[in-house]
Design a protein around this motif. Sequence first.
Motif, PDB file in Angstrom:
ATOM      1  N   MET A 112       2.636   0.617  -8.666  1.00 32.20           N
ATOM      2  CA  MET A 112       3.609  -0.434  -8.371  1.00 32.20           C
ATOM      3  C   MET A 112       4.730  -0.416  -9.395  1.00 32.20           C
ATOM      4  O   MET A 112       5.873  -0.693  -9.086  1.00 32.20           O
ATOM      5  N   LYS A 113       4.357  -0.050 -10.611  1.00 31.18           N
ATOM      6  CA  LYS A 113       5.345  -0.122 -11.685  1.00 31.18           C
ATOM      7  C   LYS A 113       6.121   1.181 -11.861  1.00 31.18           C
ATOM      8  O   LYS A 113       7.317   1.155 -12.124  1.00 31.18           O
ATOM      9  N   TYR A 114       5.422   2.317 -11.717  1.00 31.57           N
ATOM     10  CA  TYR A 114       6.069   3.568 -12.075  1.00 31.57           C
ATOM     11  C   TYR A 114       6.401   4.491 -10.909  1.00 31.57           C
ATOM     12  O   TYR A 114       6.946   5.565 -11.128  1.00 31.57           O
ATOM     13  N   ALA A 115       5.998   4.119  -9.716  1.00 28.67           N
ATOM     14  CA  ALA A 115       6.283   5.003  -8.590  1.00 28.67           C
ATOM     15  C   ALA A 115       7.015   4.255  -7.485  1.00 28.67           C
ATOM     16  O   ALA A 115       6.411   3.784  -6.537  1.00 28.67           O
ATOM     17  N   ALA A 145       9.342  -6.854 -12.073  1.00 26.75           N
ATOM     18  CA  ALA A 145       8.436  -6.003 -12.839  1.00 26.75           C
ATOM     19  C   ALA A 145       7.277  -5.549 -11.966  1.00 26.75           C
ATOM     20  O   ALA A 145       6.877  -4.389 -11.982  1.00 26.75           O
ATOM     21  N   GLN A 146       6.744  -6.472 -11.210  1.00 29.44           N
ATOM     22  CA  GLN A 146       5.654  -6.149 -10.301  1.00 29.44           C
ATOM     23  C   GLN A 146       6.113  -6.509  -8.905  1.00 29.44           C
ATOM     24  O   GLN A 146       5.809  -7.593  -8.425  1.00 29.44           O
ATOM     25  N   PRO A 147       6.845  -5.610  -8.300  1.00 28.59           N
ATOM     26  CA  PRO A 147       7.380  -5.975  -6.996  1.00 28.59           C
ATOM     27  C   PRO A 147       6.251  -6.354  -6.046  1.00 28.59           C
ATOM     28  O   PRO A 147       5.278  -5.622  -5.900  1.00 28.59           O
ATOM     29  N   GLU A 162      -2.050  -0.824  -9.731  1.00 28.84           N
ATOM     30  CA  GLU A 162      -1.069  -1.497 -10.577  1.00 28.84           C
ATOM     31  C   GLU A 162      -0.060  -0.509 -11.171  1.00 28.84           C
ATOM     32  O   GLU A 162       1.134  -0.785 -11.225  1.00 28.84           O
ATOM     33  N   ARG A 171      16.018   4.361 -12.085  1.00 30.46           N
ATOM     34  CA  ARG A 171      15.652   3.768 -13.382  1.00 30.46           C
ATOM     35  C   ARG A 171      16.850   3.494 -14.274  1.00 30.46           C
ATOM     36  O   ARG A 171      16.707   3.354 -15.494  1.00 30.46           O
TER      37      ARG A 171
END
Lengths: 233, 233
Positions: free
Chosen positions: B169-172, A73-75, B166, A23
């Motif tokens: 996908m963004k945080y993990a 952002a949304q891989p 969703e 991050r």
Amino acid sequence: MNAPTFRNWQSVQDEVLRRIHAREWAPGDLIPNEADLAVEFGCARSTVNRALRSLAGSGLLDRKRKAGTRVAAQPVAKATLDIAVIRHEVEEHGFKYGYQLSVREIAVPPLSVSGAMKIVADARILHVRALHLADDEAYAIEDRWINTLIVPDAAAETFQSVSANEWLMKYAPYTHGEIAFSAMQASAEDAEIMAVPEYSALFAMDRLTWDGEASVTKVRLLFAPGYQLRTGL
Amino acid sequence: MNAPTFRNWQSVQDEVLRRIHAREWAPGDLIPNEADLAVEFGCARSTVNRALRSLAGSGLLDRKRKAGTRVAAQPVAKATLDIAVIRHEVEEHGFKYGYQLSVREIAVPPLSVSGAMKIVADARILHVRALHLADDEAYAIEDRWINTLIVPDAAAETFQSVSANEWLMKYAPYTHGEIAFSAMQASAEDAEIMAVPEYSALFAMDRLTWDGEASVTKVRLLFAPGYQLRTGL
DNA sequence: AAGTGGTCTAGACCACGCG
DNA sequence: GCGTGGTCTAGACCACTTA
């Protein structure tokens, strides 16, 4: 804390992945441009380019000229499937491969086929149905239409010992194609051929290949219950 | 008959494709080495390298140091699938996306799950079940286990308005993963949730992602009858 | 207009793996 | 051993896109 120099594009890629993962570069963030990273990493810009281009290819980065490179952002996960000849697939799993031709005819295909293949509705083309076996058990049903106008050699093939699946891979090159996966209920006929309960859930793979503007072949493969298509991410 | 010069790697690639297609280079053939091709094409070797490397990546060429480059005898078709967030997938098709959370609990997963995720069998982790809708019709059932040891933030999420699909996908982030596609019969429960006939054939996507040695999440998505996963070849 | 990635070049060194 | 592909470099020009 002094950065080690990165000597190849994969180590650069690893470092970029690490930063995304840690991050330091969060989703949506703009990351430094190639020239700056090259200086920081102590390598040529083309090395950085190779690393970032590869990551963009796998969907982890979004790159735009002038706008720069952003962490996606949304891989969108990109999974690559290897679609091999069925015989190889079976043998790789350590099973004995078997093959039975059930239909070989010159016929007028249903409208859904002639329409998709963009051939005139009443054209007579080659139709082949066959069963692929693994250790004498049904593995997949192949139902195929071959555009003999484009692949005239196919008309001379009996497909009795070599499956159309395999023959076409070798003798009918294509420029592009479409493939679709879905789940289908086994028809009464399919169920009988495969010796599975009626209405079993079958894994279906529909492929349509083209040589330029002309369709080469359209095939539906119905795999026996339990079949899995696997890959890495 | 004088060869035009090829100015970029894509035109080189096109020319190589043409030769393969025209059988000037047949399957199994050894093709000239990079240096020779660079001279013939009137470009730098790295340009030829880029073109051939790309073709090898798509399975049309087999390259080995010293042995040279061969046209693949049995080209393994490589299909790349884009696995996007379900909400985006639905919205891209022009449907209204809907989402209903049905289960959110801390529980001990079945052995098949804890085994695959390589966590101790009696560990309590986060379990989420939800329904994704397209235009108010069932689109997919999501059944997910999240390793809260690795993704502690997930324990604080209700997943009531944002789907786990969703959110993760963004945080993990994950380092790698496995994905498998198959066909499954709808269970009585699934059929009721989706309002489809029992034993309907559903398209199943199982994903398991890892952060290094530790599993992040395991999910099964069951798509409603009619769902197709498509891509080009 | 200007910054960014996309690509090409010419040369170089290296690692792999046949023979 | 040595030919092959794999990669790196330093520099350059270009195309695209945004500001």
